[in-house]
Design an enzyme around this catalytic site. Structure first.
Site, short mmCIF file in Angstrom:
data_model
loop_
_atom_site.label_atom_id
_atom_site.label_comp_id
_atom_site.label_asym_id
_atom_site.label_seq_id
_atom_site.Cartn_x
_atom_site.Cartn_y
_atom_site.Cartn_z
N ASP A 118 0.81 -1.22 0.00
CA ASP A 118 0.00 0.00 0.00
C ASP A 118 0.85 1.26 0.00
O ASP A 118 2.05 1.24 0.24
CB ASP A 118 -1.03 -0.02 1.13
CG ASP A 118 -0.42 0.10 2.51
OD1 ASP A 118 0.32 1.07 2.73
OD2 ASP A 118 -0.69 -0.77 3.36
N ILE A 119 0.19 2.37 -0.25
CA ILE A 119 0.88 3.64 -0.51
C ILE A 119 1.74 4.10 0.67
O ILE A 119 2.76 4.75 0.49
CB ILE A 119 -0.16 4.73 -0.89
CG1 ILE A 119 0.52 5.96 -1.47
CG2 ILE A 119 -1.08 5.07 0.27
CD1 ILE A 119 -0.42 6.91 -2.15
#
Length: 250
Positions: A118-119
């Site tokens: 994820d980011i």
């Protein structure tokens, strides 16, 4: 009982379903000596032959390992954030790469992430053109281990979290949690140091570790993936990439 030819080829590890469809469309697949038709059904005992041209194309496919920084998304661009594939350019190619593969723009065609990161997370991200690698890492029956280092806080405790966190909750992280109505597989979870946990998972639900930690009252401060199967992040610098070497296997 019959199976679609493209699915059967993927089950045999010959290629991905998408590759199978491409090869069938180009006349590169024979079933019991006859040129295969798109969408055909086959039994398990048929003889499937693949044209050497397909094998040649497959050998040219690359798998790339990136040390993803925070702020990049794994797949398609979203909300103004760049996808990690934009880092795959000559100036970011790690000088310590032992592979003899030379970069070519053709290697970007069909290059897709085999798994999410994820980011807000950093660490090892795999991008591949090879459907066999993608299936191994993210296929329905994949059991490849992924290892993470996770810095955590508990209530208002940021230092020596290990002493404040109940052992019973650590046991729940290992086994017993449910996400999206489905029980999680057993995980390896242990303290790496008083503020950092080491997770080893064999599945990849969306934002899994962050959500697991929330369920037991932990807040994730930092998350880094350091290993996928037998391939480690090692000394690869953040924001740089290298090729999966010929002898490396997940």
């Amino acid at each position: 009982m019959t199976t679609r030819l493209n699915k059967r080829m993927a089950e045999l590890g010959l290629c991905s379903r998408r590759e199978a469809d491409e090869w069938i469309a180009r006349g590169w697949v024979r079933v019991n000596g006859e040129v295969a038709a798109m969408g055909m059904q086959v039994t398990d005992d048929v003889r499937i032959e693949v044209d050497p041209k397909a094998r040649g194309e497959q050998q040219q496919q690359v798998t790339i390992l990136i040390h993803k920084p925070v702020g990049y998304v794994s797949g398609q661009a979203e909300d103004g954030y760049q996808p990690a594939v934009t880092l795959v350019q000559p100036r970011n190619h790690w000088q310590g790469d032992a592979s003899r593969t030379r970069f070519s723009p053709a290697q970007l065609r069909g290059l897709a992430p085999a798994g999410r990161l994820d980011i807000d997370s950093t660490g090892l991200l795999v991008l591949t053109q090879d459907g066999r690698v993608a299936r191994q890492l993210i296929g329905e029956d994949s059991g490849v281990e992924k290892e993470y280092l996770v810095r955590v806080a508990f209530n208002n405790v940021n230092l020596d979290v290990q002493s404040a966190f109940p052992p019973a909750q650590l046991a729940r992280l290992r086994h017993g949690l449910v996400l999206d109505g489905k029980p999680l597989k057993r995980a390896q979870v242990e303290w790496q140091n008083p503020e950092q946990l080491r997770f080893v998972l064999t599945e990849g639900r969306k934002r899994q570790i962050r959500r697991m930690c929330e369920l037991v009252g932990l807040k994730v401060v930092g998350l880094k993936r350091i290993r996928i199967g037998r391939v480690v992040l090692g000394h690869l610098p953040m924001g740089q990439w290298r090729y999966l070497a010929g002898g490396e296997r997940f």
